[in-house]
Design an enzyme around this catalytic site. Structure first.
Site, PDB file in Angstrom:
ATOM      1  N   GLY A  71      -0.679  20.234   0.197  1.00  0.00           N
ATOM      2  CA  GLY A  71      -1.788  21.136   0.497  1.00  0.00           C
ATOM      3  C   GLY A  71      -2.895  20.963  -0.535  1.00  0.00           C
ATOM      4  O   GLY A  71      -3.040  19.911  -1.155  1.00  0.00           O
ATOM      5  N   GLY A  72      -3.634  22.035  -0.730  1.00  0.00           N
ATOM      6  CA  GLY A  72      -4.744  21.996  -1.684  1.00  0.00           C
ATOM      7  C   GLY A  72      -4.290  21.676  -3.090  1.00  0.00           C
ATOM      8  O   GLY A  72      -5.098  21.258  -3.938  1.00  0.00           O
TER       9      GLY A  72
ATOM     10  N   GLY B 213     -24.804 -11.814  -4.604  1.00  0.00           N
ATOM     11  CA  GLY B 213     -24.737 -10.417  -5.035  1.00  0.00           C
ATOM     12  C   GLY B 213     -23.428 -10.091  -5.718  1.00  0.00           C
ATOM     13  O   GLY B 213     -23.376  -9.299  -6.668  1.00  0.00           O
ATOM     14  N   ALA B 214     -22.355 -10.715  -5.247  1.00  0.00           N
ATOM     15  CA  ALA B 214     -21.042 -10.429  -5.830  1.00  0.00           C
ATOM     16  C   ALA B 214     -20.954 -10.958  -7.256  1.00  0.00           C
ATOM     17  O   ALA B 214     -20.147 -10.485  -8.057  1.00  0.00           O
ATOM     18  CB  ALA B 214     -19.949 -11.026  -4.966  1.00  0.00           C
TER      19      ALA B 214
HETATM   20  C1  HXC Z   1       6.814  30.699  -2.554  1.00  0.00           C
HETATM   21  C2  HXC Z   1       8.277  28.965  -2.323  1.00  0.00           C
HETATM   22  C3  HXC Z   1       7.217  28.101  -1.961  1.00  0.00           C
HETATM   23  C4  HXC Z   1       5.917  28.645  -1.932  1.00  0.00           C
HETATM   24  C5  HXC Z   1       9.046  26.985  -1.944  1.00  0.00           C
HETATM   25  N1  HXC Z   1       9.361  28.226  -2.290  1.00  0.00           N
HETATM   26  N2  HXC Z   1       7.721  26.883  -1.733  1.00  0.00           N
HETATM   27  N3  HXC Z   1       8.056  30.246  -2.620  1.00  0.00           N
HETATM   28  N4  HXC Z   1       5.759  29.948  -2.219  1.00  0.00           N
HETATM   29  N5  HXC Z   1       4.877  27.894  -1.623  1.00  0.00           N
HETATM   30  C6  HXC Z   1      10.694  28.720  -2.585  1.00  0.00           C
HETATM   31  C7  HXC Z   1      11.614  28.675  -1.387  1.00  0.00           C
HETATM   32  O1  HXC Z   1      11.445  29.808  -0.596  1.00  0.00           O
HETATM   33  C8  HXC Z   1      12.980  28.637  -2.055  1.00  0.00           C
HETATM   34  O2  HXC Z   1      13.310  29.942  -2.471  1.00  0.00           O
HETATM   35  C9  HXC Z   1      12.720  27.831  -3.312  1.00  0.00           C
HETATM   36  O3  HXC Z   1      11.310  27.869  -3.536  1.00  0.00           O
HETATM   37  C10 HXC Z   1      13.139  26.395  -3.193  1.00  0.00           C
HETATM   38  O4  HXC Z   1      12.591  25.894  -1.986  1.00  0.00           O
HETATM   39  P1  HXC Z   1      13.464  25.084  -0.915  1.00  0.00           P
HETATM   40  O5  HXC Z   1      12.697  25.089   0.337  1.00  0.00           O
HETATM   41  O6  HXC Z   1      14.855  25.585  -0.884  1.00  0.00           O
HETATM   42  O7  HXC Z   1      13.507  23.660  -1.578  1.00  0.00           O
HETATM   43  P2  HXC Z   1      13.417  22.252  -0.883  1.00  0.00           P
HETATM   44  O8  HXC Z   1      14.342  22.172   0.291  1.00  0.00           O
HETATM   45  O9  HXC Z   1      13.583  21.237  -1.967  1.00  0.00           O
HETATM   46  O10 HXC Z   1      11.929  22.141  -0.307  1.00  0.00           O
HETATM   47  C11 HXC Z   1      10.827  22.183  -1.182  1.00  0.00           C
HETATM   48  C12 HXC Z   1       9.502  22.280  -0.389  1.00  0.00           C
HETATM   49  C13 HXC Z   1       9.601  23.458   0.618  1.00  0.00           C
HETATM   50  C14 HXC Z   1       9.274  20.967   0.368  1.00  0.00           C
HETATM   51  C15 HXC Z   1       8.383  22.463  -1.395  1.00  0.00           C
HETATM   52  O11 HXC Z   1      10.054  24.601  -0.072  1.00  0.00           O
HETATM   53  C16 HXC Z   1       8.294  23.780   1.248  1.00  0.00           C
HETATM   54  O12 HXC Z   1       7.904  23.118   2.202  1.00  0.00           O
HETATM   55  N6  HXC Z   1       7.655  24.829   0.741  1.00  0.00           N
HETATM   56  C17 HXC Z   1       6.426  25.323   1.336  1.00  0.00           C
HETATM   57  C18 HXC Z   1       5.268  24.409   1.024  1.00  0.00           C
HETATM   58  C19 HXC Z   1       3.984  25.033   1.446  1.00  0.00           C
HETATM   59  O13 HXC Z   1       3.710  25.111   2.657  1.00  0.00           O
HETATM   60  N7  HXC Z   1       3.252  25.539   0.461  1.00  0.00           N
HETATM   61  C20 HXC Z   1       2.010  26.212   0.694  1.00  0.00           C
HETATM   62  C21 HXC Z   1       0.997  25.111   0.893  1.00  0.00           C
HETATM   63  S1  HXC Z   1      -0.566  25.738   1.097  1.00  0.00           S
HETATM   64  P3  HXC Z   1      14.800  30.506  -2.305  1.00  0.00           P
HETATM   65  O14 HXC Z   1      14.744  31.822  -2.975  1.00  0.00           O
HETATM   66  O15 HXC Z   1      15.051  30.566  -0.855  1.00  0.00           O
HETATM   67  O16 HXC Z   1      15.658  29.489  -2.995  1.00  0.00           O
HETATM   68  C22 HXC Z   1      -1.196  25.498  -0.363  1.00  0.00           C
HETATM   69  C23 HXC Z   1      -2.589  25.906  -0.404  1.00  0.00           C
HETATM   70  C24 HXC Z   1      -3.082  25.620  -1.765  1.00  0.00           C
HETATM   71  O17 HXC Z   1      -0.626  25.075  -1.274  1.00  0.00           O
HETATM   72  C25 HXC Z   1      -4.527  25.687  -1.748  1.00  0.00           C
HETATM   73  C26 HXC Z   1      -5.006  25.419  -3.112  1.00  0.00           C
HETATM   74  C27 HXC Z   1      -6.463  25.177  -3.056  1.00  0.00           C
END
Ligand code: HXC
Length: 525
Positions: free
Chosen positions: A180-181, A415-416
């Site tokens: 993501g971001g 040019g290159a």
């Molecule tokens: C809160 C999160 C989290 C998040 C993971 N966790 N991502 N908690 N916010 N973004 C938590 C899970 O709920 C889990 O908690 C623990 O972290 C471990 O995650 P798992 O999923 O069990 O691990 P894994 O299987 O290794 O997968 C990792 C992962 C997946 C690929 C990162 O968790 C995932 O897809 N997370 C979401 C990613 C996402 O969509 N992020 C937001 C993007 S938007 P528990 O307690 O169950 O163990 C963004 C916008 C930013 O980032 C903009 C900035 C400008």
């Protein structure tokens, strides 16, 4: 100060117990189970990574007790001192650095308000102290439960990445997810190192892509280390494992000054400045259509074992990297005749231009090895903007005020030739090898344009063309017209290259140039 003293305690047992408890809690991150899970994935924890990166015992943690104030969506039960980021400062190879690492054991390393505040604090410190900042990334992006406070946190980090750009070197290491971001903080830094098989970077993941464009792709193919090191050009290094990633950062820092006010560092001198490698004299084939390995030339000219290539898998028709000449750190920019004859395409232009700007920002002299047959022809190159991208190289070399040295090893066409740090865009010293062909274009192309009608009218057009090409080559395809005009400073035997470059570098060590006053230029991006 080389190492931490052993843990010391104050006098009051009650205070000691409280502090010790909090410190232990902070050190445990998300707890034993999650640490085990992290190890189970073949990953180190944030603290283990920092220990592997820094000189032993030099790490000083700060803000280890900062804790999130958020309570929505169950966050009131998820309080961790340190909150998903380990941050601090210490030393790498005896030189000061600031560092932060996302702790995947705390809510998947997700990035909330406290994480943002800690990273911003460490970046502010790095800029005030004038030291590099290294970020170790392994997290699930914005902490969803904290809503827009996570976005605010990221935004503040992006802002600081931009402020710090060109002030202190910034290096990102991607050791897990970075989606993501969240990708934009690493993208704003100077170098990205990714581990193969386990790290990934993408704006939108496979599921979203499937929904929107109906493309099916797995995470590794979409945003794994090789996808970014070879195809997108986002990553500068793709390495086998975490240890190698951290060692890459340590090696890289050796070539860089701590900030934009310092000179590029000198290393211990291990090679003879007068070493003249006679093999260089026969490395370039006499047939202009035959390729040769420019890296062989670079490694023979520079201090032995000093060349560290960057982006080795991307735009392989170009070469960039750091090396040393008589101990002095230099940036190397070159074309690679083994790939696409070294022609400049869009990717090569981007790769070389960005590196030239980095070297210039951090006072690293630039040595260019040029064998420049031209820009890559083609509709896709034109329509994708080779004009706009190619202009970046001219811009970057022209505005660079560091010492610029150029060696034309063979072709210097049109040019290159101009854009590859030629005298015309104010390289400080240009050397050409005796086989160099500095001309508007190659003999074949020139004859085809100049004598098209005459050749067609001849009884034996093939023979006529051959003769005209030979005449053109004899007259124009050499370095002596350019040398006679002062467009190259000297024609040198290839084996003389090393001492000549070292002497020129020594002369230009304190080079001063005045550029016209401006806020900033408008680089074609
Ligand atoms: C809160 C999160 C989290 C998040 C993971 N966790 N991502 N908690 N916010 N973004 C938590 C899970 O709920 C889990 O908690 C623990 O972290 C471990 O995650 P798992 O999923 O069990 O691990 P894994 O299987 O290794 O997968 C990792 C992962 C997946 C690929 C990162 O968790 C995932 O897809 N997370 C979401 C990613 C996402 O969509 N992020 C937001 C993007 S938007 P528990 O307690 O169950 O163990 C963004 C916008 C930013 O980032 C903009 C900035 C400008």
């Amino acid at each position: 100060m080389a190492q931490n003293k052993p843990e010391s305690e104050g006098g009051h047992e009650v205070f000691n117990t409280k502090l010790k408890g909090l410190r232990n809690q902070s050190k445990l991150g998300g707890g034993e189970k999650r640490i085990e899970a992290q190890h189970g994935k073949g990953k180190m924890t944030a603290r283990e990574r920092i220990d592997a990166l820094m000189d032993e015992g030099s790490f000083q943690e700060i803000n280890g007790l900062m804790t999130s104030r958020h309570t929505d969506f169950g966050l009131d039960k998820e309080k961790f001192p340190g909150d998903g980021i380990v941050a601090g400062f210490g030393k790498i190879n005896g030189r000061r650095v600031c560092v932060y690492a996302q702790d995947f054991t705390i809510m998947g390393g997700s990035f909330g308000e406290v994480a943002g505040q800690k990273v911003c604090r460490i970046m502010d410190l790095a800029m005030d102290a004038g030291v590099p900042v290294i970020g170790l990334n392994d997290g699930g992006g914005a902490r969803i439960q904290e809503g827009i406070f996570s976005l605010y946190a990221y935004g503040e980090v992006f802002y600081r990445n931009t402020l710090a750009s060109g002030v202190v070197p910034q290096i990102s290491v991607i050791l897990g997810p970075c989606a993501g971001g969240a990708v934009y903080s690493p993208a704003l830094t100077d170098f990205i190192v990714m581990t193969k098989g386990i790290s990934n970077m993408f704006i939108t993941g496979p599921e979203v892509i499937k929904t929107v464009t109906h493309e099916e792709v797995d995470t590794e193919t979409l945003g794994g280390a090789m996808a970014h090191a070879a195809t997108s050009g986002v990553a500068h290094f793709a390495v086998e494992n975490e240890k190698e990633a951290l060692q890459t950062v340590r090696d890289l820092l050796d070539y860089l000054p701590a900030n934009n006010k310092e000179s590029a560092p000198m290393a211990e001198i291990t090679d003879d400045p007068w070493r003249m490698d006679k093999e260089l004299d026969s490395l370039v084939p006499s047939n202009p259509s035959e390729g040769y390995d420019m890296k062989d030339i670079i490694t023979r000219v520079c201090d032995q074992g000093s060349f560290m290539e960057i982006m080795s898998n991307f735009a392989q028709n170009s070469i960039i990297g750091f090396a040393r000449l008589h101990g002095q750190s230099v940036g190397i920019v070159a074309q690679q005749p083994l790939f696409m004859a070294g022609a400049i395409d869009i990717d090569a232009a981007d790769k070389m231009a960005r590196f030239v700007r980095f070297c210039d920002a951090f006072n690293v002299p630039i040595v260019t090895f040029s064998d420049s047959p031209g820009f890559l022809p083609g509709v896709s190159q034109e329509h994708n903007g080779i004009i706009r991208h190619g202009a970046k190289i001219v811009y970057a070399f022209s505005e660079a005020s560091v010492p610029k040295l150029t060696v034309v090893t063979r072709k210097g066409y049109g040019g290159a030739y101009i854009v590859m740090s030629s005298k015309h865009i104010h390289s400080d010293m240009v050397f050409a090898w005796p086989g160099a062909e500095i001309a508007v274009m190659g003999a074949e192309g020139a004859v085809a344009i100049l004598y098209r009608k005459e050749i067609a009218e001849k009884a034996d057009p093939v023979e006529a063309r051959k003769q005209l090409v030979a005449e053109f080559r004899e007259k124009f395809s050499n370095p002596y017209i350019a040398a006679g005009a002062g467009f190259v400073d000297d024609v040198i035997f290839p084996h003389e290259t090393r001492p000549r470059l070292i002497a020129a570098l020594e002369l230009l060590r304190d080079k001063q140039t005045q550029m016209p006053a401006k806020k900033h230029g408008c680089m074609p991006l």
